[in-house]
Design a protein around this motif. Structure first.
Motif, mmCIF file in Angstrom:
data_model
loop_
_atom_site.group_PDB
_atom_site.id
_atom_site.type_symbol
_atom_site.label_atom_id
_atom_site.label_comp_id
_atom_site.label_asym_id
_atom_site.label_seq_id
_atom_site.Cartn_x
_atom_site.Cartn_y
_atom_site.Cartn_z
ATOM 1 N N TYR A 119 -37.851 120.041 -1.232
ATOM 2 C CA TYR A 119 -38.590 118.776 -1.682
ATOM 3 C C TYR A 119 -38.696 117.404 -0.369
ATOM 4 C CZ TYR A 119 -36.780 115.379 -5.522
ATOM 5 O OH TYR A 119 -37.231 113.953 -6.090
ATOM 6 N N ASN A 120 -38.040 117.805 0.284
ATOM 7 C CA ASN A 120 -38.769 116.673 1.277
ATOM 8 C C ASN A 120 -40.099 117.358 1.767
ATOM 9 O OD1 ASN A 120 -36.812 114.252 1.473
ATOM 10 N ND2 ASN A 120 -35.434 115.803 1.309
ATOM 11 N N ALA A 121 -40.184 118.287 2.724
ATOM 12 C CA ALA A 121 -41.650 118.167 2.449
ATOM 13 C C ALA A 121 -42.998 119.072 1.651
ATOM 14 C CB ALA A 121 -41.617 120.318 3.469
ATOM 15 N N MET A 122 -42.172 118.174 0.326
ATOM 16 C CA MET A 122 -43.242 118.520 -0.785
ATOM 17 C C MET A 122 -43.969 117.139 -1.026
ATOM 18 S SD MET A 122 -44.410 121.573 -2.363
ATOM 19 C CE MET A 122 -44.259 122.265 -0.434
ATOM 20 N N GLN A 123 -42.925 115.937 -0.709
ATOM 21 C CA GLN A 123 -43.918 115.147 -0.336
ATOM 22 C C GLN A 123 -44.595 114.023 0.472
ATOM 23 O OE1 GLN A 123 -40.546 112.498 -2.555
ATOM 24 N NE2 GLN A 123 -39.705 114.705 -2.673
ATOM 25 N N ARG A 124 -43.711 115.217 1.599
ATOM 26 C CA ARG A 124 -44.559 115.130 3.208
ATOM 27 C C ARG A 124 -46.240 115.134 3.027
ATOM 28 N NH1 ARG A 124 -39.131 116.220 5.062
ATOM 29 N NH2 ARG A 124 -40.226 118.814 5.833
ATOM 30 N N ALA A 125 -45.977 116.408 2.427
ATOM 31 C CA ALA A 125 -46.877 117.194 2.369
ATOM 32 C C ALA A 125 -48.823 116.555 1.319
ATOM 33 C CB ALA A 125 -47.171 118.520 2.195
ATOM 34 N N TYR A 126 -48.145 116.580 0.320
ATOM 35 C CA TYR A 126 -48.638 115.994 -0.921
ATOM 36 C C TYR A 126 -48.489 114.551 -1.267
ATOM 37 C CZ TYR A 126 -49.184 121.189 -0.432
ATOM 38 O OH TYR A 126 -49.008 122.098 -0.084
ATOM 39 N N PRO A 127 -49.803 113.958 -1.261
ATOM 40 C CA PRO A 127 -48.965 112.991 -1.974
ATOM 41 C C PRO A 127 -49.755 112.525 -3.594
ATOM 42 C CG PRO A 127 -51.005 112.640 -0.208
ATOM 43 C CD PRO A 127 -50.319 113.798 -0.591
ATOM 44 N N GLU A 128 -49.492 113.658 -4.109
ATOM 45 C CA GLU A 128 -49.682 114.612 -5.355
ATOM 46 C C GLU A 128 -48.086 114.722 -5.999
ATOM 47 O OE1 GLU A 128 -53.472 115.846 -4.500
ATOM 48 O OE2 GLU A 128 -51.477 115.764 -3.159
ATOM 49 N N PHE A 129 -47.053 114.605 -5.253
ATOM 50 C CA PHE A 129 -45.831 115.524 -5.557
ATOM 51 C C PHE A 129 -44.695 113.438 -5.251
ATOM 52 C CE2 PHE A 129 -46.905 119.559 -5.135
ATOM 53 C CZ PHE A 129 -46.166 120.070 -5.899
ATOM 54 N N VAL A 130 -45.656 112.833 -4.647
ATOM 55 C CA VAL A 130 -44.718 111.323 -4.450
ATOM 56 C C VAL A 130 -45.333 111.369 -5.730
ATOM 57 C CG1 VAL A 130 -44.464 109.696 -3.202
ATOM 58 C CG2 VAL A 130 -45.304 111.197 -2.060
ATOM 59 N N LYS A 131 -46.513 110.624 -6.171
ATOM 60 C CA LYS A 131 -46.644 109.727 -7.188
ATOM 61 C C LYS A 131 -45.876 110.583 -8.757
ATOM 62 C CE LYS A 131 -49.694 107.344 -9.617
ATOM 63 N NZ LYS A 131 -49.095 107.696 -10.823
ATOM 64 N N VAL A 132 -45.431 111.618 -8.419
ATOM 65 C CA VAL A 132 -45.376 112.436 -10.499
ATOM 66 C C VAL A 132 -43.531 111.806 -9.655
ATOM 67 C CG1 VAL A 132 -43.968 114.888 -10.888
ATOM 68 C CG2 VAL A 132 -46.237 114.150 -10.608
ATOM 69 N N ARG A 133 -43.140 111.985 -8.632
ATOM 70 C CA ARG A 133 -41.741 111.785 -8.567
ATOM 71 C C ARG A 133 -41.223 110.153 -8.498
ATOM 72 N NH1 ARG A 133 -38.345 108.709 -4.791
ATOM 73 N NH2 ARG A 133 -36.492 109.598 -4.883
ATOM 74 N N ASP A 134 -42.006 108.904 -8.194
ATOM 75 C CA ASP A 134 -42.600 107.638 -8.428
ATOM 76 C C ASP A 134 -42.980 107.823 -9.982
ATOM 77 O OD1 ASP A 134 -42.093 106.847 -6.218
ATOM 78 O OD2 ASP A 134 -44.300 106.738 -5.929
ATOM 79 N N ASP A 135 -43.547 108.293 -10.650
ATOM 80 C CA ASP A 135 -43.017 108.388 -12.490
ATOM 81 C C ASP A 135 -42.126 108.885 -12.619
ATOM 82 O OD1 ASP A 135 -46.068 107.557 -12.197
ATOM 83 O OD2 ASP A 135 -46.493 109.372 -12.770
ATOM 84 N N ILE A 136 -41.141 109.499 -12.833
ATOM 85 C CA ILE A 136 -40.204 109.951 -12.935
ATOM 86 C C ILE A 136 -39.354 108.988 -12.685
ATOM 87 C CG2 ILE A 136 -38.151 112.125 -13.716
ATOM 88 C CD1 ILE A 136 -41.072 114.037 -12.882
ATOM 89 N N TRP A 137 -39.239 108.993 -11.533
ATOM 90 C CA TRP A 137 -37.652 108.223 -11.098
ATOM 91 C C TRP A 137 -38.250 106.431 -11.543
ATOM 92 C CZ3 TRP A 137 -34.518 109.570 -7.459
ATOM 93 C CH2 TRP A 137 -33.458 108.226 -6.778
ATOM 94 N N GLY A 138 -38.645 106.249 -11.832
ATOM 95 C CA GLY A 138 -39.551 104.835 -12.414
ATOM 96 C C GLY A 138 -38.915 104.267 -13.897
ATOM 97 N N TYR A 139 -39.155 105.702 -14.431
ATOM 98 C CA TYR A 139 -38.427 105.744 -16.048
ATOM 99 C C TYR A 139 -37.115 106.219 -15.995
ATOM 100 C CZ TYR A 139 -37.384 107.494 -20.287
ATOM 101 O OH TYR A 139 -37.120 108.001 -22.026
ATOM 102 N N TRP A 140 -35.922 106.230 -15.477
ATOM 103 C CA TRP A 140 -35.014 106.662 -15.167
ATOM 104 C C TRP A 140 -34.603 105.265 -14.660
ATOM 105 C CZ3 TRP A 140 -33.629 109.409 -18.913
ATOM 106 C CH2 TRP A 140 -34.512 111.037 -19.067
ATOM 107 N N VAL A 141 -35.100 105.011 -14.125
ATOM 108 C CA VAL A 141 -34.596 103.218 -13.288
ATOM 109 C C VAL A 141 -34.484 102.590 -14.872
ATOM 110 C CG1 VAL A 141 -34.776 101.016 -11.953
ATOM 111 C CG2 VAL A 141 -34.930 103.424 -10.915
ATOM 112 N N LYS A 142 -35.184 102.578 -15.248
ATOM 113 C CA LYS A 142 -36.184 101.498 -17.123
ATOM 114 C C LYS A 142 -35.157 102.194 -17.599
ATOM 115 C CE LYS A 142 -39.409 101.127 -20.578
ATOM 116 N NZ LYS A 142 -40.415 101.270 -20.719
ATOM 117 N N MET A 143 -34.684 103.156 -17.649
ATOM 118 C CA MET A 143 -33.258 104.126 -18.932
ATOM 119 C C MET A 143 -32.311 103.622 -18.512
ATOM 120 S SD MET A 143 -35.784 104.578 -21.391
ATOM 121 C CE MET A 143 -34.321 104.603 -22.129
ATOM 122 N N ASP A 144 -31.738 103.275 -17.085
ATOM 123 C CA ASP A 144 -31.276 103.687 -16.669
ATOM 124 C C ASP A 144 -29.831 101.900 -17.244
ATOM 125 O OD1 ASP A 144 -27.793 103.576 -15.560
ATOM 126 O OD2 ASP A 144 -28.990 103.979 -13.035
#
Length: 571
Positions: free
Chosen positions: A231-256
């Motif tokens: 999971y962490n290697a994907m984010q170190r290697a690919y900015p696209e995976f970081v963007k997807v995580r930020d999008d989904i994470w931000g949504y759950w922060v909002k709903m929380d």
């Protein structure tokens, strides 16, 4: 829907198929909100009203994310790097990872009223989403258990991939830590967005460990180190995976912040929670077990039973800390052949366990069938049972029908290497009935049985009709593979007519202990206390213990244990 894990896997493909996301020049993308799913326009694209959906150039609508990805990869296979392995075996492995995600985690028929996917157990509730999408506590607990099992399976699969590559250095991890090794595939696109859901929700709402943080230690280290590394290697290697995580994470922060998880927290917290249901996984408890102290010079360890103490034995134990794991979390489940213990669903017809006649006539036959089924034995002889009840002080049952003994709060195993064969021969002298021969066996026939493989096996269950499950002084069992032979020593049981032998155990931090949380009356814990066969579990140490999670008003523990001999040759 920016937070949709199924849409995010397609979004990752679009962003990564060509450099700088150039596939977006050929594939127009639109992000919608949940209310848009009900619009007639979207229904024409996907009659199931789920994301994602794709409109082909000829106007035909495609839905289901895995189908969309397979279509896009096939249509644009020469437009950029391939996200499918080059070999049939590699593609099969990738398809299996995607298939299991879609079947068991993300996409069972969640359009049916009152039914939802397993991942929905993390965030759907009747109070927030309505009856059509919500679920009851039993369904939530079952689906969380399914998420745990699938993560355990995936962890093992990633471990196999790492082992095949034979690369364990840091640089190799950076280049090979995809789910299938060196190549980024549709499997990585599929699992990563769902893992973002798990990363945010499971620790915060259900008390799971931080699954994908290799450095976290509270409430426990991650049980999935291979997945955390991936999971962490994907984010170190690919900015696209970081963007997807930020999008989904931000949504759950909002709903929380909006309170979406509060109904679930209320549902699974006292006094509302059903004590038979399990919601937290991966967090062992620190408990104290009574380990025996080795005897001083000139004395033996043990106790006198039904006769005066002569002062030549000692029986001293001290409390030692251990980490207690939940056996329900073992994937695959423990068996007699793997761990030496197993939990089986095996209801009983016995109503009154204080009626010894009923126990012998009915329960013994039930337990013979269970032991035979669990062990593969050709025949089984039940020779004894004990009813136990917390609050008692006597470790052995008093004379008289229906008498009860106290739970044994001492780490021990019932038999030793030499004591078990002696006990079998003695039981033969006392009389052992053979159902197949319709008569008592002779001592010579019992000696013949002893020359073949045999095993002493105990079966333990709750007999309390008032409590929904065992809440006080549960039984713990130790994985024998974690026990060194040097840790064992003999504990003598000195009866007037014989001396029996137990094994006691010196404490070690290496010992791996398990118990089965919330064990119900319909469940039986079966475990070996001796097996003549030397190439597997033989001596399962066990003990009752004080569970720190026991409610103050928990009823006493009432249980029964039966003692059996399993024979693996013709009686």
């Amino acid at each position: 829907m920016v937070h949709s894990n199924n849409a995010a896997r397609v979004r990752l493909w679009v962003q990564m198929k060509k450099p700088l996301g150039a596939m977006r020049d050929e594939i127009e993308t639109r992000t919608i909100a949940y209310p848009d799913l009900q619009a007639p326009e979207f229904a024409r694209a996907n009659p199931l009203r789920k994301v994602p959906a794709l409109i082909r150039p000829d106007g035909e609508a495609i839905f289901e994310s895995h189908v969309i990805l397979s279509y896009l990869e096939d249509k644009y296979k020469r437009e950029g790097p391939s996200f499918e392995p080059p070999t049939p075996e590699g593609r099969q492995a990738m398809q299996l990872l995607c298939r299991l995600h879609d079947l068991y985690v993300a996409s069972p028929n969640c359009t049916a009223p009152g039914f939802s996917h397993s991942q929905g157990a993390m965030y759907l509730s009747t109070e927030w989403h309505g009856r059509a999408r919500g679920m009851d506590s039993a369904a939530r607990a079952a689906k969380l258990g399914e998420l745990w099992r699938q993560l355990c399976w995936l962890e093992a699969e990633v471990g196999k991939t790492k082992k095949k590559t034979g690369k364990n250095n840091t640089r190799a991890i950076e280049t090979t830590c995809h789910l299938l090794g060196e190549q980024l595939t549709l499997a990585d696109f599929t699992w990563f967005p769902t893992c973002v859901f798990m990363e945010y929700i499971l620790p915060r709402v259900f008390g799971w460990p931080h699954l994908f943080d290799p450095d976290a230690r509270h409430p426990a280290p991650t049980p999935f180190p291979n997945l955390a590394e991936w999971y962490n290697a994907m984010q170190r290697a690919y900015p696209e995976f970081v963007k997807v995580r930020d999008d989904i994470w931000g949504y759950w922060v909002k709903m929380d912040g909006a309170g979406q998880f509060q109904p679930i927290v209320t549902e699974i917290s006292p006094p509302n929670v059903d004590p038979t249901l399990k919601f937290q996984y991966g967090v062992p408890s620190k408990v104290m077990l009574n380990y025996q102290e080795p005897p001083p010079a000139g004395k033996a360890t043990g106790r006198y039973i039904d006769q005066p103490d002569r002062g030549d034995v000692v029986d001293e134990h001290v409390k030692r800390p251990v980490m207690m794991r939940d056996g329900r979390e073992l994937v695959p489940p423990a068996t007699l052949d793997t761990y030496g213990f197993a939990l089986r669903h095996w209801p009983t017809e016995v109503c009154n366990f204080r009626d010894d006649d009923d126990v012998v006539k009915v329960y013994y036959e039930e337990m013979k069938r269970l032991v035979k089924d669990a062990s593969g034995a050709s025949s089984v002889h039940i020779f004894d049972h004990t009813v136990r009840e917390s609050g008692r002080t006597n470790l052995n049952a008093d004379a008289g029908a229906g008498a009860a003994a106290a739970p044994v709060p001492r780490v021990h195993c019932d038999y030793t290497h030499d004591g078990a064969p002696r006990r079998l021969l003695q039981l033969g002298k006392d009389g052992m009935y053979s159902k197949s021969k319709q008569r008592m066996l002779t001592e010579d026939e019992v000696a013949q049985l002893a020359s073949n493989r045999f095993a002493f096996i105990n079966v333990w269950r709750s007999i309390d009709d008032e409590a929904p499950c065992v809440l006080r002084e549960p039984l713990a069992v130790c994985d024998e593979r974690s026990v060194s032979k040097e840790d064992r020593f003999i504990y003598e049981l000195r009866f007037p007519n014989r001396t029996g032998e137990n094994y006691s155990l010196r404490h070690s931090d290496l010992h791996e202990w398990y118990y089965y949380s919330r064990q119900t009356k319909d469940e039986a814990l079966i475990f070996k206390v001796y097996d003549k066969q030397a190439d597997g579990p033989r001596f399962v140490f066990h003990t009752s213990f004080d569970d720190p999670m026991t409610p103050d008003d928990a009823p006493p523990r009432r249980s029964i244990e039966v003692r059996a001999i399993a024979f693996f040759g013709a009686p």
